[in-house]
Design an enzyme around this catalytic site. Sequence first.
Site, PDB file in Angstrom:
ATOM      1  N   TYR A 160     -59.416  53.917  96.433  1.00  0.00           N
ATOM      2  CA  TYR A 160     -60.064  54.289  95.519  1.00  0.00           C
ATOM      3  C   TYR A 160     -61.139  52.252  95.171  1.00  0.00           C
ATOM      4  O   TYR A 160     -59.980  51.450  95.761  1.00  0.00           O
ATOM      5  CB  TYR A 160     -59.866  54.200  94.260  1.00  0.00           C
ATOM      6  CG  TYR A 160     -58.636  53.626  93.657  1.00  0.00           C
ATOM      7  CD1 TYR A 160     -58.157  53.218  92.709  1.00  0.00           C
ATOM      8  CD2 TYR A 160     -57.760  54.582  94.317  1.00  0.00           C
ATOM      9  CE1 TYR A 160     -57.103  52.470  92.164  1.00  0.00           C
ATOM     10  CE2 TYR A 160     -56.064  54.105  94.043  1.00  0.00           C
ATOM     11  CZ  TYR A 160     -56.144  52.942  93.222  1.00  0.00           C
ATOM     12  OH  TYR A 160     -54.991  52.189  92.598  1.00  0.00           O
ATOM     13  N   LYS A 206     -63.237  52.663  88.701  1.00  0.00           N
ATOM     14  CA  LYS A 206     -63.263  52.949  90.021  1.00  0.00           C
ATOM     15  C   LYS A 206     -63.802  54.236  90.533  1.00  0.00           C
ATOM     16  O   LYS A 206     -64.162  55.133  89.984  1.00  0.00           O
ATOM     17  CB  LYS A 206     -61.439  53.920  89.744  1.00  0.00           C
ATOM     18  CG  LYS A 206     -60.612  53.520  88.974  1.00  0.00           C
ATOM     19  CD  LYS A 206     -58.342  54.037  88.488  1.00  0.00           C
ATOM     20  CE  LYS A 206     -58.330  53.330  87.600  1.00  0.00           C
ATOM     21  NZ  LYS A 206     -56.675  53.336  87.497  1.00  0.00           N
ATOM     22  N   ASP A 214     -44.504  56.762  83.916  1.00  0.00           N
ATOM     23  CA  ASP A 214     -45.804  57.822  83.242  1.00  0.00           C
ATOM     24  C   ASP A 214     -45.166  58.716  82.504  1.00  0.00           C
ATOM     25  O   ASP A 214     -46.042  59.873  81.719  1.00  0.00           O
ATOM     26  CB  ASP A 214     -46.279  58.428  84.710  1.00  0.00           C
ATOM     27  CG  ASP A 214     -47.343  57.212  85.676  1.00  0.00           C
ATOM     28  OD1 ASP A 214     -47.394  56.386  84.819  1.00  0.00           O
ATOM     29  OD2 ASP A 214     -47.387  58.104  85.943  1.00  0.00           O
ATOM     30  N   HIS A 261     -53.848  56.873  83.632  1.00  0.00           N
ATOM     31  CA  HIS A 261     -53.470  55.331  83.687  1.00  0.00           C
ATOM     32  C   HIS A 261     -54.676  54.985  82.882  1.00  0.00           C
ATOM     33  O   HIS A 261     -56.466  55.841  83.527  1.00  0.00           O
ATOM     34  CB  HIS A 261     -53.442  54.400  85.027  1.00  0.00           C
ATOM     35  CG  HIS A 261     -52.163  54.819  85.387  1.00  0.00           C
ATOM     36  ND1 HIS A 261     -51.667  55.068  86.784  1.00  0.00           N
ATOM     37  CD2 HIS A 261     -50.689  55.366  84.405  1.00  0.00           C
ATOM     38  CE1 HIS A 261     -50.750  55.689  86.556  1.00  0.00           C
ATOM     39  NE2 HIS A 261     -49.656  55.827  85.527  1.00  0.00           N
TER      40      HIS A 261
END
Length: 182
Positions: free
Chosen positions: A131, A71, A169, A61
């Site tokens: 995260y 991130k 995905d 992603h």
Amino acid sequence: MKVTKTHIDGLLILEPKVHGDERGYFFESYRKSTFEDEGNAVNFIQDNQARSIKNVLRGLHYQNNPVPQCKLLRVLEGSIWDVAVDIRKGSKTYGQWYGIELSAENKVQFLIPHGFAHGYAVLSDTAEVFYKCDNYYSKDCEGGLYYADPAINIDWKIDISKAIVSEKDQKQPLLKDANNLF
């Protein structure tokens, strides 16, 4: 905190200094000045947490401009194989990936800046991933890559035939066909 640069410019590995005794342990998991000292002044504005079972594969992603996401990942429980793919057009490492095991035990963190696709595979029975992000999620800017793109050839450290992957995905484009605005 020990900061290690990878062979792909911008990807950083952070290893905190853990202070432990018979009571348990303590460590500083985030210090803004550490990032500023490395030339990465990141203003994190959102924290996310995900729990997954063994063989779950999440990714790849990214968020496109104008709302890209940086991130900073770490694992609170279990272990994962964390991967970042350079999708910055014109980068000398475009299309290359870097992977690292993050676990509750090693307490290592991984900084993934703008211009990278990100994903991970769960190595332990369960894993809880935490995260920080420097931008909010934007559906209009979301993008992805097919996790098994042969041009990228990621070693996910799990049996890919047993991977548990979301329908979304499974339908992501190959790198050569992606809507990548970096």
